[in-house]
Design an enzyme around this catalytic site. Structure first.
Site, PDB file in Angstrom:
ATOM      1  N   PRO A  87       0.815  -1.218   0.000  1.00  0.00           N
ATOM      2  CA  PRO A  87       0.000   0.000   0.000  1.00  0.00           C
ATOM      3  C   PRO A  87       0.850   1.270   0.000  1.00  0.00           C
ATOM      4  O   PRO A  87       0.350   2.360  -0.249  1.00  0.00           O
ATOM      5  CB  PRO A  87      -0.808  -0.098   1.301  1.00  0.00           C
ATOM      6  CG  PRO A  87      -0.640  -1.489   1.792  1.00  0.00           C
ATOM      7  CD  PRO A  87       0.629  -2.028   1.213  1.00  0.00           C
ATOM      8  N   GLU A 114       2.505  -7.961   8.068  1.00  0.00           N
ATOM      9  CA  GLU A 114       2.626  -6.515   8.262  1.00  0.00           C
ATOM     10  C   GLU A 114       3.523  -5.903   7.201  1.00  0.00           C
ATOM     11  O   GLU A 114       3.536  -4.706   6.997  1.00  0.00           O
ATOM     12  CB  GLU A 114       3.168  -6.193   9.654  1.00  0.00           C
ATOM     13  CG  GLU A 114       2.134  -6.290  10.761  1.00  0.00           C
ATOM     14  CD  GLU A 114       0.856  -5.517  10.451  1.00  0.00           C
ATOM     15  OE1 GLU A 114       0.936  -4.288  10.316  1.00  0.00           O
ATOM     16  OE2 GLU A 114      -0.207  -6.151  10.330  1.00  0.00           O
ATOM     17  N   ARG A 152      -3.294  -7.547 -21.274  1.00  0.00           N
ATOM     18  CA  ARG A 152      -4.216  -7.171 -22.353  1.00  0.00           C
ATOM     19  C   ARG A 152      -3.652  -6.079 -23.258  1.00  0.00           C
ATOM     20  O   ARG A 152      -4.169  -5.846 -24.346  1.00  0.00           O
ATOM     21  CB  ARG A 152      -5.603  -6.793 -21.796  1.00  0.00           C
ATOM     22  CG  ARG A 152      -5.608  -5.560 -20.943  1.00  0.00           C
ATOM     23  CD  ARG A 152      -6.963  -5.353 -20.309  1.00  0.00           C
ATOM     24  NE  ARG A 152      -7.975  -4.934 -21.271  1.00  0.00           N
ATOM     25  CZ  ARG A 152      -8.015  -3.745 -21.851  1.00  0.00           C
ATOM     26  NH1 ARG A 152      -7.086  -2.842 -21.580  1.00  0.00           N
ATOM     27  NH2 ARG A 152      -8.978  -3.442 -22.694  1.00  0.00           N
ATOM     28  N   ASP A 167      -9.992   1.831 -25.203  1.00  0.00           N
ATOM     29  CA  ASP A 167     -10.243   1.796 -23.764  1.00  0.00           C
ATOM     30  C   ASP A 167     -10.698   3.126 -23.199  1.00  0.00           C
ATOM     31  O   ASP A 167     -10.234   4.176 -23.611  1.00  0.00           O
ATOM     32  CB  ASP A 167      -8.959   1.458 -22.994  1.00  0.00           C
ATOM     33  CG  ASP A 167      -8.619   0.009 -23.077  1.00  0.00           C
ATOM     34  OD1 ASP A 167      -9.466  -0.759 -23.552  1.00  0.00           O
ATOM     35  OD2 ASP A 167      -7.495  -0.336 -22.677  1.00  0.00           O
TER      36      ASP A 167
HETATM   37  N1  ADE Z   1      -1.138  -5.086  -0.141  1.00  0.00           N
HETATM   38  C1  ADE Z   1      -2.124  -4.747   0.707  1.00  0.00           C
HETATM   39  N2  ADE Z   1      -2.862  -3.767   0.225  1.00  0.00           N
HETATM   40  C2  ADE Z   1      -2.351  -3.446  -1.007  1.00  0.00           C
HETATM   41  C3  ADE Z   1      -2.676  -2.496  -2.002  1.00  0.00           C
HETATM   42  N3  ADE Z   1      -3.682  -1.649  -1.880  1.00  0.00           N
HETATM   43  N4  ADE Z   1      -1.914  -2.464  -3.112  1.00  0.00           N
HETATM   44  C4  ADE Z   1      -0.862  -3.301  -3.249  1.00  0.00           C
HETATM   45  N5  ADE Z   1      -0.507  -4.209  -2.338  1.00  0.00           N
HETATM   46  C5  ADE Z   1      -1.232  -4.287  -1.219  1.00  0.00           C
END
Ligand code: ADE
Length: 247
Positions: A87, A114, A152, A167
């Protein structure tokens, strides 16, 4: 293109990689996908991939040796991109998908728990990549999403009729509405212009619809979209504030 996916849960990929367009792309030899179970590189009795964080705190951390040895086991070209799902990464979008589709080898490391020992990022990761501002239980779904949208775009994967040039987002705008038979359904009619056979008119209507939708739903996209003077005039008709912002 060769794609390697390093994961603790290879079974999760069975559906997405073995159906539909992604399956066809592999069968045609346009992409070569390899799954590596990182647990094969955990050599203790219990095949442990994670450990407690130094400094304390909740959750577990992926052990560096497990990930490092898994990456080293892959036949890697010097220019291969090693992407870590997280994230904290650069947010994946169509532009990023296009960039990655031009590579010859991609290695996805699916993060878990984590997180991953930070030293792996220093040693082997080219880029961290996120699929959006929300947290998933692991990097497998993000890897599937990215692999799907990259494949794709590879030449020959989609037929001409399904071309990525059509697209939504190709031109930085949202897509226009689509209709098929019947002409009337549950009292709702297809816009008459689409039945007119006038291709120039139809193209203009579609462009206007794309612009209008983008203005209403995702106005921030207009800042980056390549717009013609005619586009700007239409946008100003829809929304006088748009005209002011471009003066
Ligand atoms: N791992 C956990 N959440 C994620 C996300 N939003 N994007 C990429 N990897 C992740």
């Amino acid at each position: 293109m060769r794609i390697d996916i390093l994961t603790l849960f290879p079974g999760m990929f069975t559906g997405p990689l073995t159906e539909s367009i992604v399956k066809r792309a592999q069968a045609k030899g346009l992409v070569d996908i390899h799954l590596t179970d990182m647990r094969d590189f955990a050599h203790d009795k219990h095949r442990t991939a994670d450990d407690r964080p130094f400094g304390g705190g909740v959750g577990m951390v992926l052990r560096p040796a497990v990930v490092f040895d898994a990456v080293q086991s892959i036949p890697r070209e010097p220019q291969a991109k090693v992407l870590l799902t997280s994230p904290q990464g650069r947010v994946f979008d169509q532009k990023y998908a296009v960039e990655l589709s031009e590579e010859t080898q991609l290695v996805f490391i699916c993060g878990h728990y984590e997180g991953i020992d930070e030293r792996i990022k220093d040693l082997v990761v080219t880029e961290e990549v996120s699929i959006g501002d929300y947290v998933l239980t692991g990097g497998e779904l993000p890897a599937m999403v990215m692999v799907d949208s990259i494949i794709r775009l590879l030449p020959g994967v989609l037929g001409k009729a399904e071309s990525p040039l059509q697209d939504s987002f190709y031109e930085g705008l949202l897509d226009y509405p689509h209709y098929t038979r019947p002409e009337e359904f549950q009292g709702l009619s297809v816009p008459t212009v689409l039945l007119s056979g006038n291709h120039a008119e139809i193209a203009r209507w579609r462009r206007k619809q794309s612009l209008y939708r983008t203005l209403v739903r995702r106005p921030e996209l207009l800042d980056k979209a390549p717009l013609t003077p005619e586009d700007r005039r239409w946008l100003a008709e829809f929304d006088p504030a748009f005209a002011r912002s471009y003066n």
